[in-house]
Write a protein that holds these residues in place. Sequence first.
Motif, PDB file in Angstrom:
ATOM      1  N   VAL A  41       9.720   0.742  -5.420  1.00  0.00           N
ATOM      2  CA  VAL A  41      10.201   1.962  -5.888  1.00  0.00           C
ATOM      3  C   VAL A  41       9.582   2.387  -6.949  1.00  0.00           C
ATOM      4  O   VAL A  41       9.156   3.446  -7.260  1.00  0.00           O
ATOM      5  N   GLY A  42       9.462   1.376  -7.998  1.00  0.00           N
ATOM      6  CA  GLY A  42       8.714   1.649  -9.382  1.00  0.00           C
ATOM      7  C   GLY A  42       7.377   2.249  -9.252  1.00  0.00           C
ATOM      8  O   GLY A  42       6.892   3.176  -9.720  1.00  0.00           O
TER       9      GLY A  42
ATOM     10  N   MET B  49       0.716  -1.233  -0.119  1.00  0.00           N
ATOM     11  CA  MET B  49       0.052   0.048  -0.040  1.00  0.00           C
ATOM     12  C   MET B  49       0.959   1.165  -0.031  1.00  0.00           C
ATOM     13  O   MET B  49       1.813   1.302   0.793  1.00  0.00           O
ATOM     14  N   ILE B  50       0.423   2.233  -1.010  1.00  0.00           N
ATOM     15  CA  ILE B  50       1.340   3.535  -0.895  1.00  0.00           C
ATOM     16  C   ILE B  50       0.403   4.567  -0.244  1.00  0.00           C
ATOM     17  O   ILE B  50      -0.881   4.486  -0.429  1.00  0.00           O
ATOM     18  N   ARG B  51       0.876   5.247   0.648  1.00  0.00           N
ATOM     19  CA  ARG B  51       0.341   6.387   1.167  1.00  0.00           C
ATOM     20  C   ARG B  51       1.102   7.535   1.692  1.00  0.00           C
ATOM     21  O   ARG B  51       2.700   7.310   1.432  1.00  0.00           O
ATOM     22  N   LYS B  52       0.863   8.654   2.025  1.00  0.00           N
ATOM     23  CA  LYS B  52       1.708   9.826   2.498  1.00  0.00           C
ATOM     24  C   LYS B  52       2.097   9.564   3.938  1.00  0.00           C
ATOM     25  O   LYS B  52       1.272   9.058   4.773  1.00  0.00           O
ATOM     26  N   LEU B  53       3.252   9.836   4.022  1.00  0.00           N
ATOM     27  CA  LEU B  53       3.865   9.553   5.414  1.00  0.00           C
ATOM     28  C   LEU B  53       3.293  10.577   6.282  1.00  0.00           C
ATOM     29  O   LEU B  53       2.852  11.913   5.878  1.00  0.00           O
ATOM     30  N   VAL B  54       2.914  10.132   7.586  1.00  0.00           N
ATOM     31  CA  VAL B  54       2.360  11.124   8.619  1.00  0.00           C
ATOM     32  C   VAL B  54       3.100  11.335   9.866  1.00  0.00           C
ATOM     33  O   VAL B  54       4.369  10.424   9.847  1.00  0.00           O
ATOM     34  N   ALA B  55       2.815  11.775  10.904  1.00  0.00           N
ATOM     35  CA  ALA B  55       3.904  12.299  11.650  1.00  0.00           C
ATOM     36  C   ALA B  55       4.328  10.974  12.552  1.00  0.00           C
ATOM     37  O   ALA B  55       5.357  10.611  12.828  1.00  0.00           O
ATOM     38  N   THR B  56       3.449  10.045  12.962  1.00  0.00           N
ATOM     39  CA  THR B  56       3.634   8.710  13.340  1.00  0.00           C
ATOM     40  C   THR B  56       4.557   7.778  12.569  1.00  0.00           C
ATOM     41  O   THR B  56       5.224   6.789  13.240  1.00  0.00           O
ATOM     42  N   ASP B  57       4.895   8.018  11.314  1.00  0.00           N
ATOM     43  CA  ASP B  57       5.678   7.420  10.478  1.00  0.00           C
ATOM     44  C   ASP B  57       7.174   7.842  10.450  1.00  0.00           C
ATOM     45  O   ASP B  57       7.950   7.178   9.960  1.00  0.00           O
TER      46      ASP B  57
ATOM     47  N   GLN C 222       3.450   6.563  -8.848  1.00  0.00           N
ATOM     48  CA  GLN C 222       2.242   7.470  -8.185  1.00  0.00           C
ATOM     49  C   GLN C 222       2.895   8.896  -7.959  1.00  0.00           C
ATOM     50  O   GLN C 222       2.200   9.867  -8.035  1.00  0.00           O
ATOM     51  N   SER C 223       4.138   9.228  -7.961  1.00  0.00           N
ATOM     52  CA  SER C 223       4.803  10.521  -7.696  1.00  0.00           C
ATOM     53  C   SER C 223       4.534  11.188  -8.968  1.00  0.00           C
ATOM     54  O   SER C 223       4.019  12.339  -9.005  1.00  0.00           O
ATOM     55  N   LEU C 224       4.830  10.545 -10.192  1.00  0.00           N
ATOM     56  CA  LEU C 224       4.376  11.311 -11.478  1.00  0.00           C
ATOM     57  C   LEU C 224       2.718  11.737 -11.721  1.00  0.00           C
ATOM     58  O   LEU C 224       2.825  12.795 -11.765  1.00  0.00           O
ATOM     59  N   ARG C 225       2.062  10.979 -11.108  1.00  0.00           N
ATOM     60  CA  ARG C 225       0.635  11.240 -11.266  1.00  0.00           C
ATOM     61  C   ARG C 225       0.214  12.421 -10.321  1.00  0.00           C
ATOM     62  O   ARG C 225      -0.294  13.370 -10.699  1.00  0.00           O
ATOM     63  N   LEU C 226       1.013  12.465  -9.229  1.00  0.00           N
ATOM     64  CA  LEU C 226       0.753  13.599  -8.238  1.00  0.00           C
ATOM     65  C   LEU C 226       1.319  14.824  -8.891  1.00  0.00           C
ATOM     66  O   LEU C 226       0.559  15.919  -8.824  1.00  0.00           O
ATOM     67  N   MET C 227       2.458  14.742  -9.357  1.00  0.00           N
ATOM     68  CA  MET C 227       3.151  15.973  -9.852  1.00  0.00           C
ATOM     69  C   MET C 227       2.335  16.580 -10.873  1.00  0.00           C
ATOM     70  O   MET C 227       1.977  17.488 -10.970  1.00  0.00           O
TER      71      MET C 227
END
Length: 391
Positions: A89-90, A1-9, A95-100
Amino acid sequence: MIRKLVATDMEQCLALTEFAFKLQFTPEQRADRLAQMSIQESLGFFDEEQLAAKLTLLPLEIIIHNRSYAMCGVASVATWPEYRRQGMVGNLMNQSLRLMRERGTTVSVLNPFSFRFYDKYGWSHFCEIKRYRFQAHLAPRIGEVKGKVRRGSSHNLAELQSIYDTFARNFNGMLQRDEAWWHSSIFRKRLGHLAIYYDEAGTPKGYVLYTIKERLFDLHELVYVDDQSRNGLWRFIANHAPMVDEFTFIAPTDDRFSFVLEEPAIRTEINACYMIRIVDVAAFLQQYPFLATGHSHQFRLHIQDEHATWNTGLFEVTVNGEGEASVIQMPEGTPSDYALTCSIQTLSSMMIGYILPVDLHKMGRLVGESMDIDTLHKVIPHKVPFFMDMF
């Protein structure tokens, strides 16, 4: 699962950073890193609650032919060994490219541990850096220079910004620094000693950032707006010769420093530096300042991009006499006859100025008719790419 890191991570993220990059932070460095991470955006690939791989996205801007482009820096890419070769990593890069793209970012830059690795995801050569290293007695002998050099500090930010902005527009790809970047990445990490050159009228025209350690004068930044300011700075630098054994500094590949030396017996290295990628071809070309030839030009580009499918296809580009472009992405299935064909990697390196269309054609990296290659060569302005920041 891919998600944005939060404070607890963040503790997991910091542990992976230390392991992957062979670091061991002091308590102060650890606190500083955690504070920086809290204001950055990082994505993580999780195995249940275990962080397996991660990367950081830095929203920045770079200057391309005197226009500011929204750029996303990709940094701190890392994976625990037990999770390698599983495509994590791929997936993060995709996912990064889509966000950009969703955020209107048209170009991305990263500092690779391996060019081959990131080429797979569409990044390509950005620029080359020339590094000089020479013995102190070979320092250039500069005669009397009008103006003065004075020591400075972070309080001189407005002056430094003005000098840097003028210098940066001589090249392609330089970072558009803002106040936050100066404080976090220059004053906090690289400042060392700062000296500023002022001309006869008291106008700041150049600066140097440097450190002296173990009798090595390491010139981190040599930034100037004209020959007089460069000479003034070199006169100041050469005055350190009695207290050091060697000097070293970086410069763009078109620099001709050795020409000013009486004895150019210096060590020169040229190293590939950073990689670049066009995130959104249509938006990038639409913004791109082509050469104003006074005549209209048209060409077609057939682009292949495995990891950003919105870039794959045929683009018709019309450049008017003022150098402004209109770009149409042709419907899928449109015949690509008479189109220039290349990968996203080739397009990215070509448009930043790393390599010319005619040279790419000779290499077989840009395929098409010679007449269309000539058209592209006429409308792409030539400016040396250079990048001297770190992330």
